[in-house]
Design an enzyme around this catalytic site. Structure first.
Site, short mmCIF file in Angstrom:
data_model
loop_
_atom_site.label_atom_id
_atom_site.label_comp_id
_atom_site.label_asym_id
_atom_site.label_seq_id
_atom_site.Cartn_x
_atom_site.Cartn_y
_atom_site.Cartn_z
N TRP A 1 -2.87 -2.61 -1.49
CA TRP A 1 -2.54 -3.98 -1.89
C TRP A 1 -3.01 -4.83 -0.72
O TRP A 1 -2.41 -4.80 0.35
CB TRP A 1 -1.03 -4.12 -2.10
CG TRP A 1 -0.61 -5.43 -2.66
CD1 TRP A 1 -0.58 -5.80 -3.97
CD2 TRP A 1 -0.11 -6.56 -1.92
NE1 TRP A 1 -0.11 -7.09 -4.09
CE2 TRP A 1 0.18 -7.58 -2.86
CE3 TRP A 1 0.11 -6.82 -0.57
CZ2 TRP A 1 0.68 -8.82 -2.49
CZ3 TRP A 1 0.61 -8.06 -0.21
CH2 TRP A 1 0.90 -9.05 -1.15
N GLU B 1 5.32 -13.22 -14.30
CA GLU B 1 4.70 -12.10 -13.60
C GLU B 1 3.94 -11.15 -14.52
O GLU B 1 2.97 -10.55 -14.09
CB GLU B 1 5.67 -11.37 -12.67
CG GLU B 1 6.76 -10.58 -13.31
CD GLU B 1 7.66 -9.90 -12.27
OE1 GLU B 1 7.18 -9.47 -11.22
OE2 GLU B 1 8.87 -9.79 -12.55
N GLU C 1 15.45 -16.13 -13.80
CA GLU C 1 14.97 -14.76 -13.93
C GLU C 1 14.03 -14.63 -15.13
O GLU C 1 12.98 -13.99 -15.06
CB GLU C 1 16.17 -13.81 -14.06
CG GLU C 1 15.84 -12.37 -14.43
CD GLU C 1 14.84 -11.70 -13.51
OE1 GLU C 1 14.53 -12.23 -12.43
OE2 GLU C 1 14.31 -10.65 -13.90
N CYS D 1 0.83 -1.20 0.00
CA CYS D 1 0.00 0.00 0.00
C CYS D 1 0.87 1.26 0.00
O CYS D 1 2.01 1.23 0.47
CB CYS D 1 -0.93 0.10 1.21
SG CYS D 1 -1.87 -1.39 1.53
N ARG E 1 2.93 0.60 -5.45
CA ARG E 1 2.93 -0.13 -4.18
C ARG E 1 1.67 -0.97 -3.98
O ARG E 1 1.54 -1.69 -3.00
CB ARG E 1 3.04 0.87 -3.01
CG ARG E 1 4.27 1.74 -3.09
CD ARG E 1 4.29 2.70 -1.93
NE ARG E 1 4.43 2.00 -0.68
CZ ARG E 1 5.57 1.60 -0.15
NH1 ARG E 1 6.69 1.89 -0.78
NH2 ARG E 1 5.61 0.96 0.98
N HIS F 1 15.13 -35.39 -15.04
CA HIS F 1 14.94 -36.10 -13.77
C HIS F 1 13.52 -35.96 -13.25
O HIS F 1 13.29 -36.06 -12.05
CB HIS F 1 15.96 -35.61 -12.72
CG HIS F 1 17.36 -35.96 -13.10
ND1 HIS F 1 17.85 -37.24 -13.06
CD2 HIS F 1 18.38 -35.19 -13.58
CE1 HIS F 1 19.11 -37.25 -13.47
NE2 HIS F 1 19.45 -36.01 -13.80
N LYS G 1 10.11 -13.41 -15.02
CA LYS G 1 9.61 -12.25 -15.78
C LYS G 1 8.40 -12.64 -16.61
O LYS G 1 7.41 -11.92 -16.67
CB LYS G 1 10.75 -11.76 -16.69
CG LYS G 1 10.77 -10.32 -16.98
CD LYS G 1 11.50 -9.47 -15.97
CE LYS G 1 11.14 -9.70 -14.55
NZ LYS G 1 12.02 -9.13 -13.58
N LYS H 1 5.32 -3.13 -6.54
CA LYS H 1 6.75 -2.93 -6.82
C LYS H 1 7.60 -3.07 -5.57
O LYS H 1 8.71 -3.57 -5.62
CB LYS H 1 6.92 -1.53 -7.41
CG LYS H 1 8.33 -1.18 -7.81
CD LYS H 1 8.65 -1.76 -9.15
CE LYS H 1 10.09 -1.50 -9.58
NZ LYS H 1 10.53 -2.53 -10.53
N ASN I 1 -0.34 1.62 5.97
CA ASN I 1 0.40 0.62 5.20
C ASN I 1 1.13 -0.27 6.19
O ASN I 1 1.88 0.23 7.02
CB ASN I 1 1.41 1.35 4.30
CG ASN I 1 2.50 0.43 3.76
OD1 ASN I 1 3.64 0.83 3.61
ND2 ASN I 1 2.17 -0.80 3.47
N GLY I 2 0.88 -1.58 6.11
CA GLY I 2 1.56 -2.49 7.03
C GLY I 2 0.63 -3.59 7.45
O GLY I 2 -0.49 -3.73 6.93
O1 M6R Z 1 12.91 -4.18 -4.21
P1 M6R Z 1 13.50 -5.55 -4.19
O2 M6R Z 1 14.55 -5.74 -5.22
O3 M6R Z 1 13.97 -5.98 -2.84
O4 M6R Z 1 12.29 -6.52 -4.57
C1 M6R Z 1 12.44 -7.90 -4.58
C2 M6R Z 1 11.35 -8.55 -5.38
O5 M6R Z 1 10.09 -8.27 -4.82
C3 M6R Z 1 11.35 -8.08 -6.83
O6 M6R Z 1 12.59 -8.31 -7.44
C4 M6R Z 1 10.25 -8.80 -7.64
O7 M6R Z 1 10.59 -10.15 -7.78
C5 M6R Z 1 10.06 -8.10 -8.98
N1 M6R Z 1 8.66 -7.91 -9.22
C6 M6R Z 1 10.58 -8.86 -10.11
O8 M6R Z 1 10.35 -8.28 -11.34
#
Ligand code: M6R
Length: 593
Positions: free
Chosen positions: A76, A477, A470, A2, A28, A493, A474, A588, A102-103
């Site tokens: 969120w 997500e 990675e 949030c 956020r 395996h 990507k 984010k 937020n929290g």
């Molecule tokens: O801000 P941070 O790098 O600590 O965030 C870690 C993950 O939440 C972040 O890398 C997340 O996996 C991204 N959405 C990936 O694109």
């Protein structure tokens, strides 16, 4: 997660400040949004809230009167479903107190049972517990004491803005674990989850400390600990340029950020590798040398960069390194060497799982370095050392340029302790090759033709395996295609059972020495009907490969191999007409554990 933002001052710009702030904090969370504004004519607060994005909130609140005080929230969901009732702001039973939060309050159920059994709750949120507690306590004590007493009872995280409607020209703000900053401008104060929401209006800010609160009134802010003792704030300058980010000619921030990668690498070279001004604290390399094992802690994409860091430190600098998922490390019992050095990697510098790791590490003498894109972030401030990624604001939820910058910084650190990477020339070469790749790429056609299924596998060996993790994240997500990254030799395996006719298997071949092995693994899946896509470095390529990228230093191939995979994810999401910069269920900055 949030995002919260509030304004109190002498100008009637509260609505603009709060709405602009919410737009910038939408990364956020974007399940629902709300705003409350003081209506001086009728001496009431007008509250608007609904499920949906900030733009929808702007529509439903467009008739709100100009106001000198207001606060808003973009959500969120953590406690309670995504409903209008659970959207913030929340009010106490009588309506006297209003809050945005937020929290996560971990003991909210206990507090409700113990103190608030006679109170009517209109939402399922933990936030409402806070505001009801404050109202109840304010019957017997001053509002400031009611707030500090309530905050002392809370377990968990909060960045909280509170308005007492009986005293409508004041905002109270409390903070523990969730980020909260206060900016001052000539006509008032803005308090928000991130400097981004202040940077258009303020030149300086204070980062509130954990277990403190502030009272902002009459163009003054006073800071207190939870025992109501005054504390001295430290004002820092805002780097306003950093926070300016527009999409420009690009349709999405993600695409823009992918295309910015060569310039990010060049910026890193010019700030950290020109002999006359290496801005990386020399003590960092000393600490790495002194330690006998590096512990790299991170989450998500940053953790994948951590794996490449492990590869660089171990293979080239002969320094043992382990990578841990931050949320596991924080509460697990891994064996720790007698001379550890911790490297946190976090684009945002706010990830709660890493903050929990820091709390644990602080019980020892070990030192911590944070590599982050936000040099004023909590983890940058709380670590012993920090290195700025210099990637510029990354707005798309899917991280791209910060990831490449993280690898560049890890490579520079490995080089400082003797990895022998000829780092300046090697990074320059990466930037050049990336430019060329981005100019000539034809990935959207490949995606249309070959990425036709609901699932997909990436395979690779050594650091191509890390890149495949990675690449799969990507793709998942932003395109919602079920994707997994595998060590190429591991698929047989068990997971090979999932390969059917036309299942896309994308092989990453950045490493010439291992290319024959990866190609054999690819043949195994082709024999079972898979649709192969091959991304290879020139020196390991065959003319039939789908994407061939020019050679770079063998230690840095992952920086270049990841780019086509970022574009694959982007075009797959574009084809499916998805919300690329704000994928569903994500945020984010992940400031809850
Ligand atoms: O801000 P941070 O790098 O600590 O965030 C870690 C993950 O939440 C972040 O890398 C997340 O996996 C991204 N959405 C990936 O694109």
């Amino acid at each position: 997660m949030c995002g919260i933002v509030g304004y109190v001052g002498s100008d009637t710009k509260a609505k603009d400040v709060v709405m602009n702030g919410l737009r910038r904090l939408e990364y956020r969370g974007y399940d629902s949004a709300g705003i409350t504004l003081y209506n001086a004519r009728f001496r009431i607060f007008d509250t608007y809230k609904d499920i949906g994005r900030v733009e929808h909130l702007a529509q439903i609140s467009k008739l709100a009167m100009p106001s000198t005080i207001g606060m808003g929230h973009t959500r969120w969901a953590t406690h309670g479903a995504v409903t209008k009732n659970n959207a913030h702001p929340h009010s106490s039973q009588s309506g006297r107190f209003i809050a945005v939060h937020n929290g996560v309050i971990e003991n909210s159920d206990e507090l409700k049972k113990q103190y608030l059994s006679d109170i009517y709750f209109s939402s399922d949120t933990d936030t409402e517990v806070i505001i009801q507690m404050i109202e109840k306590l304010s019957i017997q004590m001053s509002v400031e004491n009611a707030i500090s007493t309530t905050l002392k009872l809370l377990e968990g995280s909060y960045a909280l803005l509170i308005i007492d409607t009986h005293n409508p020209e004041t905002i109270y703000a409390g903070k523990n674990k969730s980020p909260l900053v206060l900016g001052s401008s000539k006509d008032g104060h803005i308090i928000a989850s991130d400097i981004m929401a202040l940077s258009d209006y303020c030149d300086s800010f204070v980062a509130l400390k954990d277990e403190t609160f502030t009272v902002v009134h009459d163009n003054r802010a006073h800071f207190f600990d939870l025992n109501h003792q005054l504390i001295e704030p430290e004002y820092l300058k805002i780097d306003n340029d950093f926070y300016q980010a527009e999409k420009g000619e690009f349709e999405h921030y993600m695409l823009k950020e992918i295309y910015e990668q060569p310039s990010v690498i060049r910026r890193i070279i010019s700030r950290y590798l020109l002999d006359e001004k290496d801005e990386i604290d020399e003590h960092i390399a000393q600490q790495i040398e002194l330690s006998n094992r590096l512990y790299i802690l991170a989450a998500g994409t940053s953790m994948h960069a951590g794996y490449i860091g492990k590869f660089l430190f171990e293979k080239y600098a002969h320094k043992p390194a382990e990578v841990h998922i931050a949320s596991e490390f924080a509460y697990g019992q891994p064996w720790i060497s007698d001379k550890p050095f911790y490297i946190f990697i976090s684009q945002s510098g706010e990830t709660a799982d890493l903050r929990a790791c820091l709390t644990k590490i602080r019980k020892t003498d070990a030192k911590v370095l944070t590599i982050t894109n936000v040099k004023t972030s909590t983890l940058a401030r709380e670590a012993d050392f920090s290195v700025d990624l210099l990637a510029g604001p990354e707005i798309a939820v899917a991280s791209t340029k910060a990831y490449v910058a993280q690898i560049a910084i890890l490579a520079i650190l490995a080089d400082k302790i003797g990895a022998g990477l000829d780092i300046k020339a090697s990074l320059n070469r990466v930037a050049l090759v990336m430019d060329k790749l981005l100019k000539e790429q034809k990935i959207s056609e490949i995606v249309k033709e070959k990425l036709v299924k609901r699932n997909c596998f990436y395979i690779g060996r050594e650091c191509d395996y890390y890149t495949s993790l990675e690449a799969a994240l990507k793709l998942k997500e932003i395109s919602y295609i079920q994707a997994e990254g595998f060590a190429a030799g591991e698929l047989k395996h068990g997971t090979i059972a999932l390969i059917e006719k036309n299942t896309p298997v994308i092989a990453l071949i950045g490493n010439r020495e291992l290319s024959a092995h990866t190609r054999s693994n690819l043949k195994e899946v082709i024999a079972r009907g898979a649709q192969p896509i091959v991304i290879a470095m020139r020196n390991a390529s065959l003319s039939s490969d789908d994407i061939i990228v020019e050679d770079v230093h063998e230690a840095l191939t992952s920086m270049i191999m990841v780019v086509p995979t970022q574009l694959i994810a982007y075009y797959a999401a574009l084809d499916r007409d998805l919300d690329i910069d704000k994928p569903r269920n994500l945020a984010k900055s992940v400031t809850v554990e």
